[in-house]
Design a protein around this motif. Structure first.
Motif, PDB file in Angstrom:
ATOM      1  N   LEU A  44      -9.924   2.264   4.477  1.00 37.23           N
ATOM      2  CA  LEU A  44      -8.768   2.128   3.584  1.00 37.23           C
ATOM      3  C   LEU A  44      -8.087   0.786   3.803  1.00 37.23           C
ATOM      4  N   GLN A  45      -7.879   0.425   5.054  1.00 43.22           N
ATOM      5  CA  GLN A  45      -7.268  -0.862   5.385  1.00 43.22           C
ATOM      6  C   GLN A  45      -8.110  -2.018   4.884  1.00 43.22           C
ATOM      7  N   SER A  46      -9.416  -1.929   5.063  1.00 43.06           N
ATOM      8  CA  SER A  46     -10.313  -3.001   4.619  1.00 43.06           C
ATOM      9  C   SER A  46     -10.248  -3.174   3.108  1.00 43.06           C
ATOM     10  N   SER A  47     -10.185  -2.062   2.396  1.00 42.77           N
ATOM     11  CA  SER A  47     -10.141  -2.130   0.935  1.00 42.77           C
ATOM     12  C   SER A  47      -8.827  -2.724   0.441  1.00 42.77           C
ATOM     13  N   LEU A  48      -7.706  -2.186   0.949  1.00 42.13           N
ATOM     14  CA  LEU A  48      -6.402  -2.623   0.461  1.00 42.13           C
ATOM     15  C   LEU A  48      -6.036  -4.027   0.952  1.00 42.13           C
ATOM     16  N   CYS A  49      -6.213  -4.248   2.252  1.00 38.81           N
ATOM     17  CA  CYS A  49      -5.731  -5.488   2.864  1.00 38.81           C
ATOM     18  C   CYS A  49      -6.790  -6.584   2.859  1.00 38.81           C
ATOM     19  N   GLY A  50      -8.036  -6.211   3.144  1.00 40.63           N
ATOM     20  CA  GLY A  50      -9.090  -7.210   3.200  1.00 40.63           C
ATOM     21  C   GLY A  50      -9.578  -7.624   1.831  1.00 40.63           C
ATOM     22  N   GLU A  51     -10.063  -6.667   1.042  1.00 41.84           N
ATOM     23  CA  GLU A  51     -10.656  -6.983  -0.252  1.00 41.84           C
ATOM     24  C   GLU A  51      -9.613  -7.313  -1.312  1.00 41.84           C
ATOM     25  N   MET A  52      -8.504  -6.566  -1.323  1.00 44.43           N
ATOM     26  CA  MET A  52      -7.498  -6.745  -2.372  1.00 44.43           C
ATOM     27  C   MET A  52      -6.373  -7.676  -1.959  1.00 44.43           C
ATOM     28  N   GLY A  53      -6.243  -7.980  -0.681  1.00 45.15           N
ATOM     29  CA  GLY A  53      -5.205  -8.892  -0.213  1.00 45.15           C
ATOM     30  C   GLY A  53      -3.799  -8.316  -0.255  1.00 45.15           C
ATOM     31  N   LYS A  54      -3.682  -7.000  -0.195  1.00 42.64           N
ATOM     32  CA  LYS A  54      -2.377  -6.349  -0.235  1.00 42.64           C
ATOM     33  C   LYS A  54      -1.835  -6.123   1.175  1.00 42.64           C
ATOM     34  N   THR A  55      -0.546  -5.854   1.253  1.00 38.94           N
ATOM     35  CA  THR A  55       0.102  -5.518   2.519  1.00 38.94           C
ATOM     36  C   THR A  55       0.725  -4.135   2.399  1.00 38.94           C
ATOM     37  N   VAL A  56       0.371  -3.240   3.328  1.00 39.34           N
ATOM     38  CA  VAL A  56       0.955  -1.898   3.326  1.00 39.34           C
ATOM     39  C   VAL A  56       2.331  -1.966   3.969  1.00 39.34           C
ATOM     40  N   ARG A  57       3.351  -1.700   3.178  1.00 39.43           N
ATOM     41  CA  ARG A  57       4.735  -1.805   3.643  1.00 39.43           C
ATOM     42  C   ARG A  57       5.321  -0.464   4.079  1.00 39.43           C
ATOM     43  N   ILE A  58       4.862   0.617   3.443  1.00 38.43           N
ATOM     44  CA  ILE A  58       5.401   1.948   3.723  1.00 38.43           C
ATOM     45  C   ILE A  58       4.252   2.939   3.792  1.00 38.43           C
ATOM     46  N   VAL A  59       4.306   3.827   4.788  1.00 32.23           N
ATOM     47  CA  VAL A  59       3.377   4.960   4.849  1.00 32.23           C
ATOM     48  C   VAL A  59       4.217   6.224   4.945  1.00 32.23           C
ATOM     49  N   ALA A  60       4.112   7.076   3.930  1.00 31.82           N
ATOM     50  CA  ALA A  60       4.852   8.335   3.894  1.00 31.82           C
ATOM     51  C   ALA A  60       3.872   9.494   4.079  1.00 31.82           C
ATOM     52  N   ALA A  61       4.315  10.544   4.742  1.00 35.72           N
ATOM     53  CA  ALA A  61       3.471  11.710   5.001  1.00 35.72           C
ATOM     54  C   ALA A  61       3.947  12.900   4.179  1.00 35.72           C
ATOM     55  N   THR A  62       3.025  13.531   3.446  1.00 30.77           N
ATOM     56  CA  THR A  62       3.387  14.783   2.782  1.00 30.77           C
ATOM     57  C   THR A  62       3.640  15.870   3.813  1.00 30.77           C
ATOM     58  N   HIS A  63       2.981  15.773   4.972  1.00 24.54           N
ATOM     59  CA  HIS A  63       3.218  16.668   6.102  1.00 24.54           C
ATOM     60  C   HIS A  63       2.520  16.049   7.306  1.00 24.54           C
ATOM     61  N   PHE A  64       2.975  16.412   8.499  1.00 22.89           N
ATOM     62  CA  PHE A  64       2.574  15.671   9.693  1.00 22.89           C
ATOM     63  C   PHE A  64       1.429  16.361  10.429  1.00 22.89           C
ATOM     64  N   MET A  65       0.339  16.578   9.719  1.00 23.73           N
ATOM     65  CA  MET A  65      -0.883  17.068  10.352  1.00 23.73           C
ATOM     66  C   MET A  65      -1.856  15.908  10.539  1.00 23.73           C
ATOM     67  N   SER A  66      -2.653  16.005  11.596  1.00 23.96           N
ATOM     68  CA  SER A  66      -3.480  14.878  12.015  1.00 23.96           C
ATOM     69  C   SER A  66      -4.465  14.423  10.945  1.00 23.96           C
ATOM     70  N   ASP A  67      -4.924  15.342  10.092  1.00 20.79           N
ATOM     71  CA  ASP A  67      -5.901  14.955   9.077  1.00 20.79           C
ATOM     72  C   ASP A  67      -5.265  14.258   7.879  1.00 20.79           C
ATOM     73  N   HIS A  68      -3.970  13.878   8.011  1.00 26.57           N
ATOM     74  CA  HIS A  68      -3.303  13.135   6.939  1.00 26.57           C
ATOM     75  C   HIS A  68      -2.544  11.902   7.439  1.00 26.57           C
ATOM     76  N   ILE A  69      -2.559  11.648   8.734  1.00 19.31           N
ATOM     77  CA  ILE A  69      -1.727  10.561   9.277  1.00 19.31           C
ATOM     78  C   ILE A  69      -2.532   9.569  10.122  1.00 19.31           C
ATOM     79  N   ALA A  70      -3.847   9.535   9.961  1.00 23.07           N
ATOM     80  CA  ALA A  70      -4.672   8.679  10.826  1.00 23.07           C
ATOM     81  C   ALA A  70      -4.330   7.201  10.683  1.00 23.07           C
ATOM     82  N   GLY A  71      -3.838   6.793   9.511  1.00 18.03           N
ATOM     83  CA  GLY A  71      -3.557   5.379   9.292  1.00 18.03           C
ATOM     84  C   GLY A  71      -2.170   4.934   9.697  1.00 18.03           C
TER      85      GLY A  71
END
Length: 265
Positions: free
Chosen positions: A37-64
Protein backbone atom coordinates in the motif's frame (compact mmCIF):
# COMPACT_ATOMS: atom_id res chain seq x y z
CA UNK A 1 -10.92 7.70 -3.80
CA UNK A 2 -9.00 4.43 -4.11
CA UNK A 3 -9.65 1.10 -2.43
CA UNK A 4 -7.01 -1.52 -1.64
CA UNK A 5 -7.72 -5.14 -0.71
CA UNK A 6 -4.86 -6.99 0.97
CA UNK A 7 -3.98 -10.67 0.80
CA UNK A 8 -4.24 -11.07 4.57
CA UNK A 9 -7.91 -11.69 5.46
CA UNK A 10 -8.90 -9.66 2.36
CA UNK A 11 -8.75 -6.59 4.59
CA UNK A 12 -9.66 -3.27 2.98
CA UNK A 13 -8.05 0.17 3.10
CA UNK A 14 -9.76 3.19 1.55
CA UNK A 15 -7.66 6.15 0.42
CA UNK A 16 -9.21 9.61 0.09
CA UNK A 17 -6.90 11.80 -1.98
CA UNK A 18 -6.68 15.60 -1.82
CA UNK A 19 -3.88 16.85 -4.08
CA UNK A 20 -0.72 15.14 -2.90
CA UNK A 21 -2.16 14.21 0.49
CA UNK A 22 -3.96 11.02 1.51
CA UNK A 23 -6.34 10.15 4.30
CA UNK A 24 -6.55 6.41 4.90
CA UNK A 25 -9.51 4.66 6.45
CA UNK A 26 -7.95 1.45 7.81
CA UNK A 27 -4.51 0.25 6.75
CA UNK A 28 -4.70 -3.51 6.01
CA UNK A 29 -3.85 -6.61 7.99
CA UNK A 30 -0.16 -7.44 7.51
CA UNK A 31 3.16 -5.67 7.15
CA UNK A 32 3.52 -7.09 3.64
CA UNK A 33 0.15 -5.71 2.55
CA UNK A 34 0.81 -2.37 4.23
CA UNK A 35 4.18 -2.03 2.50
CA UNK A 36 2.57 -2.68 -0.87
CA UNK A 37 0.00 0.00 0.00
CA UNK A 38 2.81 2.40 0.91
CA UNK A 39 4.69 1.59 -2.29
CA UNK A 40 1.61 2.25 -4.40
CA UNK A 41 0.52 5.49 -2.74
CA UNK A 42 3.89 7.01 -1.85
CA UNK A 43 6.30 5.41 -4.30
CA UNK A 44 4.34 5.08 -7.53
CA UNK A 45 1.84 7.91 -7.06
CA UNK A 46 4.06 10.30 -5.09
CA UNK A 47 1.44 10.93 -2.40
CA UNK A 48 1.94 11.52 1.32
CA UNK A 49 -0.28 9.79 3.87
CA UNK A 50 -1.27 12.49 6.35
CA UNK A 51 -4.01 10.74 8.34
CA UNK A 52 -4.75 7.10 9.17
CA UNK A 53 -8.15 6.48 10.76
CA UNK A 54 -9.34 3.12 12.11
CA UNK A 55 -12.90 1.86 11.77
CA UNK A 56 -11.97 -0.32 14.77
CA UNK A 57 -8.72 -1.23 16.48
CA UNK A 58 -8.23 -4.85 15.49
CA UNK A 59 -4.84 -5.98 14.23
CA UNK A 60 -6.11 -7.02 10.79
CA UNK A 61 -7.03 -3.37 10.07
CA UNK A 62 -4.18 -1.32 11.57
CA UNK A 63 -0.98 -2.86 10.15
CA UNK A 64 -0.04 0.38 8.38
CA UNK A 65 -0.44 2.73 11.32
CA UNK A 66 3.18 2.41 12.45
CA UNK A 67 4.41 2.25 8.86
CA UNK A 68 3.06 5.74 8.12
CA UNK A 69 4.78 7.12 11.20
CA UNK A 70 4.35 10.79 10.30
CA UNK A 71 0.61 10.48 9.76
CA UNK A 72 -1.88 11.62 12.40
CA UNK A 73 -3.85 8.67 13.75
CA UNK A 74 -7.57 8.75 14.60
CA UNK A 75 -9.64 6.24 16.58
CA UNK A 76 -12.56 6.02 18.95
CA UNK A 77 -11.77 6.37 22.65
CA UNK A 78 -12.68 2.70 23.30
CA UNK A 79 -9.95 1.50 20.91
CA UNK A 80 -7.94 -0.24 23.66
CA UNK A 81 -10.93 -2.32 24.71
CA UNK A 82 -11.16 -3.66 21.17
CA UNK A 83 -7.43 -4.20 20.74
CA UNK A 84 -7.14 -6.13 24.01
CA UNK A 85 -10.26 -8.26 23.47
CA UNK A 86 -9.54 -9.52 19.95
CA UNK A 87 -8.72 -13.12 19.07
CA UNK A 88 -5.56 -12.34 17.11
CA UNK A 89 -3.69 -9.53 18.85
CA UNK A 90 -0.51 -8.30 17.13
CA UNK A 91 1.23 -5.93 19.53
CA UNK A 92 3.73 -4.87 16.86
CA UNK A 93 0.90 -3.15 14.95
CA UNK A 94 -0.30 -1.06 17.88
CA UNK A 95 0.22 2.70 17.70
CA UNK A 96 -1.32 5.10 20.17
CA UNK A 97 -3.96 7.22 18.38
CA UNK A 98 -3.26 10.93 18.47
CA UNK A 99 -6.89 11.99 17.99
CA UNK A 100 -9.58 10.29 20.05
CA UNK A 101 -13.28 11.05 19.89
CA UNK A 102 -16.38 9.79 21.62
CA UNK A 103 -19.49 10.43 19.52
CA UNK A 104 -19.05 11.88 16.05
CA UNK A 105 -16.27 13.70 14.23
CA UNK A 106 -16.41 15.66 10.96
CA UNK A 107 -13.34 16.24 8.84
CA UNK A 108 -13.04 18.18 5.58
CA UNK A 109 -10.68 16.47 3.14
CA UNK A 110 -10.43 18.04 -0.30
CA UNK A 111 -13.90 18.15 -1.82
CA UNK A 112 -15.25 15.61 0.68
CA UNK A 113 -16.46 15.93 4.24
CA UNK A 114 -16.01 12.68 6.13
CA UNK A 115 -18.39 11.95 8.99
CA UNK A 116 -16.88 9.58 11.54
CA UNK A 117 -19.91 8.13 13.33
CA UNK A 118 -19.58 5.99 16.44
CA UNK A 119 -21.55 2.88 15.48
CA UNK A 120 -20.85 0.09 18.00
CA UNK A 121 -21.69 -3.36 16.72
CA UNK A 122 -18.94 -5.85 15.97
CA UNK A 123 -16.82 -3.93 18.51
CA UNK A 124 -17.52 -1.20 21.06
CA UNK A 125 -15.20 1.25 19.29
CA UNK A 126 -16.62 0.69 15.83
CA UNK A 127 -16.86 3.68 13.49
CA UNK A 128 -18.82 4.06 10.28
CA UNK A 129 -17.27 6.62 7.93
CA UNK A 130 -20.03 8.32 5.99
CA UNK A 131 -19.03 10.34 2.93
CA UNK A 132 -22.20 11.89 1.46
CA UNK A 133 -20.38 13.65 -1.40
CA UNK A 134 -19.00 10.29 -2.58
CA UNK A 135 -22.28 8.47 -1.89
CA UNK A 136 -20.51 5.83 0.20
CA UNK A 137 -20.10 4.57 3.72
CA UNK A 138 -17.17 2.58 5.11
CA UNK A 139 -18.74 -0.17 7.19
CA UNK A 140 -15.68 -1.77 8.74
CA UNK A 141 -16.45 -5.17 10.25
CA UNK A 142 -20.10 -4.49 10.99
CA UNK A 143 -20.65 -6.55 7.85
CA UNK A 144 -18.64 -9.37 6.27
CA UNK A 145 -19.83 -9.29 2.70
CA UNK A 146 -23.45 -10.44 2.71
CA UNK A 147 -23.04 -11.80 6.25
CA UNK A 148 -21.90 -10.65 9.68
CA UNK A 149 -19.39 -12.09 12.14
CA UNK A 150 -20.77 -12.42 15.65
CA UNK A 151 -17.55 -13.46 17.42
CA UNK A 152 -17.71 -12.05 20.97
CA UNK A 153 -20.18 -9.30 20.07
CA UNK A 154 -23.81 -8.87 21.05
CA UNK A 155 -25.78 -9.68 17.86
CA UNK A 156 -28.33 -7.04 18.84
CA UNK A 157 -25.61 -4.38 18.64
CA UNK A 158 -24.53 -5.64 15.21
CA UNK A 159 -28.12 -5.53 13.97
CA UNK A 160 -28.52 -1.95 15.19
CA UNK A 161 -25.23 -0.88 13.59
CA UNK A 162 -26.22 -2.27 10.19
CA UNK A 163 -29.64 -0.61 10.40
CA UNK A 164 -28.03 2.75 11.19
CA UNK A 165 -25.83 2.46 8.11
CA UNK A 166 -28.85 1.53 6.01
CA UNK A 167 -30.60 4.70 7.15
CA UNK A 168 -27.78 6.74 5.59
CA UNK A 169 -28.96 5.59 2.15
CA UNK A 170 -25.55 5.49 0.46
CA UNK A 171 -25.09 3.91 -2.98
CA UNK A 172 -21.83 2.14 -2.10
CA UNK A 173 -20.86 0.24 1.03
CA UNK A 174 -17.15 -0.42 1.60
CA UNK A 175 -16.65 -3.45 3.80
CA UNK A 176 -13.82 -4.08 6.21
CA UNK A 177 -13.08 -7.17 4.12
CA UNK A 178 -13.57 -8.25 0.51
CA UNK A 179 -14.22 -4.83 -1.08
CA UNK A 180 -17.12 -2.62 -2.10
CA UNK A 181 -20.78 -3.56 -2.42
CA UNK A 182 -24.13 -2.14 -3.54
CA UNK A 183 -26.43 -0.96 -0.75
CA UNK A 184 -28.44 -4.21 -0.80
CA UNK A 185 -25.51 -5.81 1.04
CA UNK A 186 -26.83 -4.27 4.26
CA UNK A 187 -30.23 -5.92 3.84
CA UNK A 188 -28.46 -9.17 2.99
CA UNK A 189 -26.36 -8.97 6.15
CA UNK A 190 -29.45 -8.39 8.28
CA UNK A 191 -31.21 -11.31 6.57
CA UNK A 192 -28.24 -13.55 7.32
CA UNK A 193 -28.13 -12.52 10.99
CA UNK A 194 -31.87 -12.97 11.44
CA UNK A 195 -31.91 -16.41 9.80
CA UNK A 196 -28.83 -17.54 11.70
CA UNK A 197 -30.38 -16.46 14.99
CA UNK A 198 -33.68 -18.17 14.14
CA UNK A 199 -31.88 -21.41 13.25
CA UNK A 200 -29.92 -21.40 16.51
CA UNK A 201 -33.02 -20.57 18.58
CA UNK A 202 -34.94 -23.49 17.08
CA UNK A 203 -32.09 -25.83 17.92
CA UNK A 204 -31.64 -24.53 21.46
CA UNK A 205 -35.38 -24.82 22.15
CA UNK A 206 -36.26 -28.06 20.33
CA UNK A 207 -33.13 -30.25 20.41
CA UNK A 208 -32.04 -32.30 23.41
CA UNK A 209 -28.99 -30.82 25.16
CA UNK A 210 -26.35 -33.41 24.18
CA UNK A 211 -27.12 -32.84 20.48
CA UNK A 212 -27.39 -29.02 20.45
CA UNK A 213 -23.80 -28.21 19.54
CA UNK A 214 -23.68 -30.73 16.73
CA UNK A 215 -26.86 -29.36 15.18
CA UNK A 216 -25.54 -25.79 15.41
CA UNK A 217 -22.26 -26.79 13.80
CA UNK A 218 -24.23 -28.23 10.87
CA UNK A 219 -26.17 -25.05 10.00
CA UNK A 220 -25.55 -24.41 6.30
CA UNK A 221 -24.74 -20.92 5.12
CA UNK A 222 -27.21 -21.38 2.25
CA UNK A 223 -30.01 -21.61 4.82
CA UNK A 224 -29.08 -18.17 6.17
CA UNK A 225 -28.28 -16.14 3.05
CA UNK A 226 -30.77 -13.86 1.31
CA UNK A 227 -32.47 -15.31 -1.79
CA UNK A 228 -30.25 -15.29 -4.87
CA UNK A 229 -26.98 -14.80 -2.97
CA UNK A 230 -24.20 -17.26 -3.70
CA UNK A 231 -21.64 -17.41 -0.88
CA UNK A 232 -18.03 -16.57 -1.61
CA UNK A 233 -15.23 -18.67 -0.18
CA UNK A 234 -14.54 -15.91 2.35
CA UNK A 235 -18.16 -15.78 3.48
CA UNK A 236 -18.21 -19.57 3.83
CA UNK A 237 -15.07 -19.46 5.97
CA UNK A 238 -16.47 -16.85 8.34
CA UNK A 239 -19.82 -18.58 8.56
CA UNK A 240 -17.92 -21.54 9.99
CA UNK A 241 -16.18 -19.20 12.42
CA UNK A 242 -19.64 -17.95 13.45
CA UNK A 243 -20.83 -21.47 14.20
CA UNK A 244 -17.71 -22.15 16.25
CA UNK A 245 -18.20 -18.91 18.22
CA UNK A 246 -21.89 -19.61 18.81
CA UNK A 247 -21.06 -23.03 20.27
CA UNK A 248 -18.09 -21.81 22.33
CA UNK A 249 -19.87 -18.77 23.77
CA UNK A 250 -23.46 -20.06 23.98
CA UNK A 251 -24.58 -17.24 21.70
CA UNK A 252 -28.38 -16.79 21.53
CA UNK A 253 -28.86 -18.93 24.68
CA UNK A 254 -30.39 -15.96 26.50
CA UNK A 255 -32.73 -15.32 23.56
CA UNK A 256 -33.79 -18.97 23.65
CA UNK A 257 -34.47 -18.81 27.39
CA UNK A 258 -36.53 -15.64 26.96
CA UNK A 259 -38.52 -17.22 24.12
CA UNK A 260 -39.35 -20.24 26.29
CA UNK A 261 -40.36 -17.94 29.16
CA UNK A 262 -42.74 -16.03 26.86
CA UNK A 263 -44.32 -19.27 25.65
CA UNK A 264 -44.96 -20.39 29.23
CA UNK A 265 -46.30 -17.05 30.43
Amino acid sequence: MLMFVGDDHESVATAFIAGDDVLLVDSLGSQEDARRLQSSLCGEMGKTVRIVAATHFMSDHIAGMRLFDEATTIAHRHHRHTFLSQNRQVDAFYREPQVLFDGDLRLRWGRHELHFLHNPGRTLDHISVDVPSADLVCAGDNIVGNTVYVSKADPTLIRGAVKRMRQLGRGTVVGGHMGRFPPAVLDNALHYLDRLQLAVLRIRIDVAMPDVNGHIAAIAIEDCLAPGIEPSAFEREWHQHNLEAIVAQSTFSLDAALAVRRERA
